[in-house]
Write an enzyme that holds these catalytic residues in place. Structure first.
Site, mmCIF file in Angstrom:
data_model
loop_
_atom_site.group_PDB
_atom_site.id
_atom_site.type_symbol
_atom_site.label_atom_id
_atom_site.label_comp_id
_atom_site.label_asym_id
_atom_site.label_seq_id
_atom_site.Cartn_x
_atom_site.Cartn_y
_atom_site.Cartn_z
ATOM 1 N N ASP A 37 0.837 -1.203 0.000
ATOM 2 C CA ASP A 37 0.000 0.000 0.000
ATOM 3 C C ASP A 37 0.872 1.253 0.000
ATOM 4 O OD1 ASP A 37 -2.588 -1.540 0.567
ATOM 5 O OD2 ASP A 37 -1.297 -2.158 2.224
ATOM 6 N N GLU A 293 2.137 -6.566 -5.387
ATOM 7 C CA GLU A 293 1.881 -5.770 -6.601
ATOM 8 C C GLU A 293 3.105 -4.984 -7.048
ATOM 9 O OE1 GLU A 293 -1.539 -3.247 -6.648
ATOM 10 O OE2 GLU A 293 -2.858 -4.870 -6.022
ATOM 11 N N ASP A 294 3.639 -4.204 -6.099
ATOM 12 C CA ASP A 294 4.644 -3.243 -6.555
ATOM 13 C C ASP A 294 5.964 -3.916 -6.947
ATOM 14 O OD1 ASP A 294 5.233 -0.420 -7.039
ATOM 15 O OD2 ASP A 294 6.791 -0.754 -5.545
HETATM 16 O O1 TRH Z 1 4.661 -6.023 0.728
HETATM 17 P P1 TRH Z 1 3.723 -6.616 -0.238
HETATM 18 O O2 TRH Z 1 3.320 -7.998 0.017
HETATM 19 O O3 TRH Z 1 2.478 -5.719 -0.308
HETATM 20 C C1 TRH Z 1 1.146 -5.879 -0.564
HETATM 21 C C2 TRH Z 1 0.348 -5.726 0.666
HETATM 22 O O4 TRH Z 1 0.243 -6.945 1.311
HETATM 23 C C3 TRH Z 1 -0.972 -5.170 0.294
HETATM 24 O O5 TRH Z 1 -1.864 -5.090 1.373
HETATM 25 C C4 TRH Z 1 -1.588 -5.976 -0.805
HETATM 26 O O6 TRH Z 1 -2.645 -5.232 -1.235
HETATM 27 C C5 TRH Z 1 -0.623 -6.127 -1.946
HETATM 28 O O7 TRH Z 1 0.613 -6.673 -1.501
HETATM 29 C C6 TRH Z 1 -1.173 -6.982 -3.055
HETATM 30 O O8 TRH Z 1 4.364 -6.567 -1.712
HETATM 31 P P2 TRH Z 1 4.609 -5.416 -2.776
HETATM 32 O O9 TRH Z 1 3.309 -4.980 -3.374
HETATM 33 O O10 TRH Z 1 5.606 -5.926 -3.684
HETATM 34 O O11 TRH Z 1 5.194 -4.185 -1.978
HETATM 35 C C7 TRH Z 1 6.475 -4.151 -1.451
HETATM 36 C C8 TRH Z 1 7.009 -2.738 -1.502
HETATM 37 O O12 TRH Z 1 8.062 -2.585 -0.589
HETATM 38 C C9 TRH Z 1 7.564 -2.354 -2.849
HETATM 39 O O13 TRH Z 1 7.275 -0.988 -3.100
HETATM 40 C C10 TRH Z 1 9.070 -2.496 -2.683
HETATM 41 C C11 TRH Z 1 9.222 -2.063 -1.258
HETATM 42 N N1 TRH Z 1 10.412 -2.509 -0.546
HETATM 43 C C12 TRH Z 1 11.450 -1.611 -0.382
HETATM 44 O O14 TRH Z 1 11.382 -0.470 -0.885
HETATM 45 N N2 TRH Z 1 12.531 -1.977 0.352
HETATM 46 C C13 TRH Z 1 12.647 -3.215 0.900
HETATM 47 O O15 TRH Z 1 13.671 -3.509 1.553
HETATM 48 C C14 TRH Z 1 11.590 -4.149 0.692
HETATM 49 C C15 TRH Z 1 11.708 -5.534 1.275
HETATM 50 C C16 TRH Z 1 10.479 -3.755 -0.025
#
Ligand code: TRH
Length: 404
Positions: A37, A293-294
């Protein structure tokens, strides 16, 4: 500022708009769990401010989580300016007049007094957009940009990100692919990035894997097979439950920043890194195991062979989403790519044994790499999400039928 001026030069309509009035965009982010998010909220906020010259106010209800991927955040401050974005604690919406465009991320609920003020301003003076979750399912195209009537006569617009031209696209900064190419062309950039995270330099011919998945069963036998392999592997493990699963196999606690070796496998526990550094890790890896997602989208922009661990939902809705994405991703892919991606992604997501699917995947790495590049270039022909959001924020929308 240089980026803003360049964008203005390239876009006459934006220039006129900016000269007349600097729009304020309010982005609302409720951190449900993990980082997706705030990951999306932060990335989008920066792009709207840097590339489109918007005055962006980002309201976040969990600054502690935010700080893990953006260390400049001070969780004690109700208001702060970070990298050109005004960051507010959630409660500050109670005291502020709404901006020109309000974007709720993933249907988060705004405070009733703020909503009342939005309704008072009326449809002629502001836009209200709900930025939805990413999905490759075909119904998304029919729901993108459909209005949902709200009390007070203002419509809330549903904006769906996606992978096809009839959707809202994906977040992609204007210079992202150029920066990636420049970074990858400079071996020193990789060395510096790895050293700054205390990661040992990978031996020549080693396979490097970034592991950012959810916890899953049967990780042990996969780790065992990597340790027994002839080829050295470096596993960069992101913080979170997956590290605990690795620790179970190691029979020790690998702390963030530490490295240990088992046979051919070097395991490194990463600290949390800022988003830009996270991108670099994706660019540095031979294989990206990503989730949610991201990071899933960023691995596609990294143009790397990847494994997607989709966010698991209680009603198994994720199975359909996974299938829909594989259909798109593999539509024009060579047989070797299809025949290795489907078994591995299915096994990874269902918690099945990985060994045979993994070795087939590794054998097809050159084809997978070519496919990842083709897919990335194909996606890059579509307008990016921030650009489409800007357009959605200004267009009068009376024609499409409401989304009930
Ligand atoms: O963390 P995620 O699993 O996030 C989400 C949430 O669970 C959310 O509620 C749900 O709606 C969605 O998944 C589908 O995975 P995501 O989306 O890949 O997000 C991780 C973010 O964290 C991404 O922007 C990269 C960032 N990140 C960093 O910048 N530095 C880090 O060290 C790590 C581990 C991640």
């Amino acid at each position: 500022m240089r980026v803003v001026h360049q964008t203005i030069r390239n876009c006459g309509a934006c220039a006129t708009l900016l000269m007349n009035h600097r729009e304020t965009w309010d982005l609302f982010c409720h951190v449900v769990d993990n980082f997706g998010d705030i990951g999306v909220g932060w990335r989008l906020a920066r792009q709207l401010a840097h590339e489109h010259g918007r005055n962006v106010r980002l309201f976040v209800d969990d600054l502690n989580t935010y700080r893990l991927i953006c260390p400049q955040i001070n969780p004690r401050l109700a208001q702060q300016s970070v990298d050109g974005v005004q960051v507010f604690s959630w409660g500050r919406q109670l005291q502020l007049e709404p901006g020109d465009v309000v974007v709720e991320l993933f249907g988060c609920k705004l405070a009733p007094p703020y909503v009342e003020r939005v309704q008072q301003r009326g449809p002629d003076r502001m836009r209200w957009i709900n930025l939805e979750h990413l999905s490759a399912e075909p119904w998304v195209e029919g729901s993108h940009l459909r209005p949902s009537p709200q009390p007070g006569g203002i419509n809330k617009l549903f904006f769906f990100p996606g992978f096809t031209p009839a959707t809202g696209g994906l977040i992609r900064e204007a210079d992202l692919l150029t920066r990636r190419d420049a970074w990858q062309a400079m071996p020193a950039a990789r060395r510096i990035a790895l050293r700054s995270l205390n990661l040992p330099p990978p031996p020549e011919h080693a396979l490097t894997i970034l592991l950012f998945s959810y916890a899953r069963d049967r990780l042990e036998s996969w780790l065992q097979s990597l340790a027994a392999d002839d080829r050295p592997t470096m596993l960069w493990i992101c913080p979170g439950p997956i590290l605990s699963a690795v620790n179970n196999w190691l029979h020790m606690e690998l702390l963030m920043g530490q490295t240990t070796v088992r046979g051919s496998l070097t395991l490194c526990a990463l600290p949390y890194v800022p988003q830009d550094r996270f991108d670099e890790l994706l660019w540095a890896a031979d294989i990206c195991i990503v989730r949610g997602e991201d990071s899933f989208v960023r691995a596609q922009w990294a143009a790397r062979p990847m494994v997607w661990h989709i966010y698991p939902q209680h009603d198994d809705a994720h199975d359909k989403k996974l299938g829909a994405f594989m259909d798109l991703y593999l539509k024009d892919a060579p047989a070797e790519v299809r025949d290795t991606v489907i078994p591995l992604w299915t096994a990874w997501n269902k918690g099945l044994d990985l060994e045979s699917a993994w070795s087939e995947f590794i054998a097809a790495l050159p084809q997978l790499r070519r496919h990842a590049h083709r897919w990335c270039n194909h996606l890059a022909t579509q307008p990016d999400l921030a650009h489409q959001l800007i357009v959605a924020g200004r267009v009068e929308r009376s024609s499409p039928a409401p989304l009930l």
